[in-house]
Write an enzyme that holds these catalytic residues in place. Structure first.
Site, mmCIF file in Angstrom:
data_model
loop_
_atom_site.group_PDB
_atom_site.id
_atom_site.type_symbol
_atom_site.label_atom_id
_atom_site.label_comp_id
_atom_site.label_asym_id
_atom_site.label_seq_id
_atom_site.Cartn_x
_atom_site.Cartn_y
_atom_site.Cartn_z
ATOM 1 N N GLU A 32 0.863 -1.180 0.000
ATOM 2 C CA GLU A 32 0.000 0.000 0.000
ATOM 3 C C GLU A 32 0.895 1.223 0.000
ATOM 4 O O GLU A 32 2.127 1.114 0.066
ATOM 5 C CB GLU A 32 -0.933 -0.010 1.218
ATOM 6 C CG GLU A 32 -2.022 -1.069 1.138
ATOM 7 C CD GLU A 32 -2.968 -1.030 2.317
ATOM 8 O OE1 GLU A 32 -3.291 0.065 2.808
ATOM 9 O OE2 GLU A 32 -3.369 -2.105 2.780
ATOM 10 N N HIS A 88 -8.475 9.791 3.598
ATOM 11 C CA HIS A 88 -8.149 8.692 2.689
ATOM 12 C C HIS A 88 -8.388 9.159 1.263
ATOM 13 O O HIS A 88 -9.446 9.718 0.963
ATOM 14 C CB HIS A 88 -8.993 7.454 2.996
ATOM 15 C CG HIS A 88 -8.451 6.214 2.368
ATOM 16 N ND1 HIS A 88 -8.484 5.997 1.004
ATOM 17 C CD2 HIS A 88 -7.836 5.132 2.903
ATOM 18 C CE1 HIS A 88 -7.919 4.828 0.740
ATOM 19 N NE2 HIS A 88 -7.519 4.282 1.875
ATOM 20 N N ARG A 107 -0.080 8.542 1.959
ATOM 21 C CA ARG A 107 -1.480 8.925 1.806
ATOM 22 C C ARG A 107 -1.704 10.431 1.766
ATOM 23 O O ARG A 107 -2.552 10.930 1.020
ATOM 24 C CB ARG A 107 -2.231 8.313 2.990
ATOM 25 C CG ARG A 107 -3.665 8.167 2.789
ATOM 26 C CD ARG A 107 -4.240 7.290 3.856
ATOM 27 N NE ARG A 107 -4.055 5.879 3.577
ATOM 28 C CZ ARG A 107 -4.411 4.908 4.408
ATOM 29 N NH1 ARG A 107 -4.935 5.217 5.583
ATOM 30 N NH2 ARG A 107 -4.238 3.649 4.089
ATOM 31 N N HIS A 145 -10.631 9.858 7.523
ATOM 32 C CA HIS A 145 -10.407 8.415 7.661
ATOM 33 C C HIS A 145 -9.798 8.037 9.006
ATOM 34 O O HIS A 145 -10.200 7.054 9.615
ATOM 35 C CB HIS A 145 -9.491 7.974 6.527
ATOM 36 C CG HIS A 145 -9.189 6.508 6.497
ATOM 37 N ND1 HIS A 145 -10.168 5.558 6.336
ATOM 38 C CD2 HIS A 145 -8.007 5.821 6.585
ATOM 39 C CE1 HIS A 145 -9.611 4.347 6.339
ATOM 40 N NE2 HIS A 145 -8.311 4.485 6.502
ATOM 41 N N ARG A 152 -0.224 8.763 9.332
ATOM 42 C CA ARG A 152 -0.050 7.323 9.538
ATOM 43 C C ARG A 152 0.276 6.593 8.233
ATOM 44 O O ARG A 152 -0.333 6.857 7.189
ATOM 45 C CB ARG A 152 -1.329 6.732 10.133
ATOM 46 C CG ARG A 152 -1.322 5.234 10.223
ATOM 47 C CD ARG A 152 -2.542 4.712 10.933
ATOM 48 N NE ARG A 152 -3.772 4.921 10.225
ATOM 49 C CZ ARG A 152 -4.210 4.184 9.215
ATOM 50 N NH1 ARG A 152 -3.485 3.164 8.757
ATOM 51 N NH2 ARG A 152 -5.367 4.434 8.637
HETATM 52 C C1 SIN Z 1 -7.133 0.900 3.049
HETATM 53 O O1 SIN Z 1 -7.454 -0.271 2.931
HETATM 54 O O2 SIN Z 1 -6.836 1.637 2.124
HETATM 55 C C2 SIN Z 1 -7.107 1.482 4.425
HETATM 56 C C3 SIN Z 1 -5.979 0.929 5.150
HETATM 57 C C4 SIN Z 1 -5.578 1.848 6.246
HETATM 58 O O3 SIN Z 1 -6.298 2.773 6.600
HETATM 59 O O4 SIN Z 1 -4.462 1.679 6.732
#
Ligand code: SIN
Length: 551
Positions: A129, A247, A296, A357, A392
């Protein structure tokens, strides 16, 4: 000036229960704390939760849980990625604990019965991610990681005879003894008359996030910051509330649609999807070396900037290359949600926009989860351990709740010794009592106040902030404080908690005159060296908030 409540208006307790430890909240953090206590001691644990046991954010977590589990990976690399995402404000000692204790904690989750996705040769299937330079996100049910972890932990907790679980229990305030130490909580339990007092030697707040303070959020309706607000009223220090993570890819359902919105996991980009604007341009290329998988805050800012520049209310996520089969197997939850909304992501672009988020800040705690109030512990999203800094890293939230919940349990095991003589708790049970009656007039007021708070926050303290907007937001919140119902029902208490959180957040966001991590000031667009520190907020006995910069 209108002051914030320093205690929620409630009748004196008319009934009392006792336990050694009270855990408030039933996501990964609260369940892990309770379960570790039950596995290693005879301490009697009372776990109370506002809604149903699985109503919190953990069940909604999609992407997964990050840990250095792959052969070529290491805690040090996970540490480096976490520190980079945190934009200079992580507590390196806390992150070190997180990444070192993380792999064993995740393996223990497997041993407890959580079923994670596997590769053909039986190893854990790991994905990537934003902000991670390696594949280190373990996942379950494709994109249903949180639900599977919650299922496994709830099963174990309900089996633990030393843990009493009470659902539909709204914690009002933290009780303190003469020395000021936490000695329990006051609460309303559906189906039970009056206000209760739950007394204990230690209180663990694991109440989750504050996302409902905004009109558009990925957080479930219960995420109203009750624990953080109660901690402020108990005198605890709350740190870095300005760092609200938006998010980047939340399904855009139309202008004016509010409440919890469907997340489109970052793991979708991890598997190759990419963002485009209304012109079809891949705008993340060139913004960051990791492009669509940048941390993010960078992706959310780029999306917002692009929306602003082009005068549109969303951008697009292109995951058509997956085809229907990969969508169905790898992301079944998101696929079902999108198709129910009339979007076929195997053939169409997905409209997405940022939404609130995650709170990277929260109740300030030390490495063992101790807050500034003796006897009051906190873990999970309600806490600020320092692992997230100003932003985060993806999938570090479940890990944070897991690792620090376990650390609190270990601390309490060492500090409390054995159980104290007190009435034996009833065995673990799930209760579904009828709702607390509420006055219609009160409910209407609370709903309207809540709605106004969310709109004020979305307008003035959202992704992009500036002095004038924050000042207007603070003034609007002050007005709303005078409208709080005098004898609130549960909706009124939630509104009071949201107002307390919103006011503290705006206070911190106003003070931080720089752009860093998830905090973006249009009037101070750069990171400034003098702001390399934290903003601690306390609520004084007269109901005023003070925010102080700590280097
Ligand atoms: C996501 O699945 O994009 C969220 C994961 C997260 O908030 O760490």
């Amino acid at each position: 000036m209108n002051r914030l409540p320093t205690q929620l208006p409630a009748a004196a307790p008319s009934w009392t229960v006792h336990a050694d430890v009270i855990v408030v909240g039933s996501g990964i953090a609260g369940l892990s704390t309770a379960l570790q206590l039950a596995r290693h001691s005879q301490l009697r644990v009372l776990l109370v939760t506002k809604g149903g046991i699985d109503a919190g954010s953990t069940s909604w977590a999609q992407g997964g849980i990050a840990a250095a589990l792959a052969a070529g990976d290491s805690p040090d690399e996970h540490l480096a990625d976490t520190l980079t995402a945190g934009a200079g404000l992580c507590d390196a000692d806390a992150v070190r604990l997180l990444v070192r204790e993380g792999p064993a904690a995740v393996r223990d989750l497997l041993a407890l019965g959580a079923r994670f996705d596997r590769t053909g040769d039986g190893g854990l299937s790991l994905t990537r991610e934003g902000g991670h330079r390696r594949d280190r996100i373990a996942h379950a049910g494709g994109d249903a990681t949180g639900a599977e972890i919650e299922r496994a932990l709830v099963t174990r907790v309900l089996d633990a005879s030393a843990v009493e679980v009470v659902e539909n229990a709204f914690v009002l305030d933290v009780l303190r003894d003469r020395s000021g130490a936490a000695a329990g909580v006051t609460l309303r339990v559906q189906g039970r008359d009056g206000v209760g007092a739950a007394r204990a030697r230690a209180v663990v707040l694991a109440t989750g996030g504050i996302g409902q303070v905004y009109s558009v959020t990925t957080n479930p309706p219960v995420a109203t910051g009750d624990g953080v607000a109660a901690a402020l009223r108990a005198g605890a220090v709350v740190r870095d509330l300005e760092f609200i993570q938006f998010h980047p890819t939340v399904a855009f359902l139309g202008a004016g649609v509010s409440g919890q919105q469907p997340l489109v996991s970052e793991a979708v980009r991890g598997e190759g999807a990419f963002l485009v604007d209304d012109d079809g341009t891949r705008f993340m290329v060139g913004v960051h070396e990791l492009a669509d998988l940048a941390p993010r805050d960078i992706v959310a800012k780029a999306i917002f900037g692009r929306m602003r520049a082009r005068g549109v209310d969303h951008v697009w996520l292109d995951a058509r290359a997956f085809g229907a089969s990969k969508w169905r197997t790898r992301f079944p939850t998101i696929y079902a949600t999108l198709t129910a909304l009339g979007i076929d992501p195997a053939r169409e672009l997905i409209p997405v926009a940022p939404a609130s988020h995650y709170a990277s800040g929260g109740i300030r705690v030390d490495l063992d989860g101790r807050s500034s109030v003796p006897g009051l512990y906190t873990c999970g999203e309600a806490s600020c351990t320092g692992v997230h800094g100003a932003n985060r890293l993806a999938s570090n939230s479940l890990l944070d709740g897991l690792v620090f919940g376990r650390r609190i349990a270990a601390t309490l095991l060492a500090e409390l010794g054995g159980p104290e003589a007190a009435p034996k708790p009833e065995p673990a049970r799930r209760s579904s009592p009828p709702p607390v009656p509420s006055s219609r007039a009160n409910a209407a007021t609370a709903e309207s106040i809540r709605d106004q708070i969310e709109r004020v926050m979305a307008r003035h303290a959202g992704v992009v902030r500036d002095h004038d907007g924050l000042a207007a937001g603070a003034a609007a919140l002050r007005e709303l404080a005078s409208a709080l119902p005098a004898s609130p029902d549960l909706a009124g208490w939630e509104a009071a908690n949201l107002l307390t959180i919103a006011t503290a957040l705006v206070s911190a966001a106003s003070a931080r005159t720089e752009t860093r991590g998830a905090h973006w000031r249009d009037d101070f667009p750069d990171r400034r060296e003098q702001w390399l520190g934290h903003l601690d907020t306390v609520l004084g006995p007269d109901g005023t908030l003070t925010t102080e910069f700590i280097k």
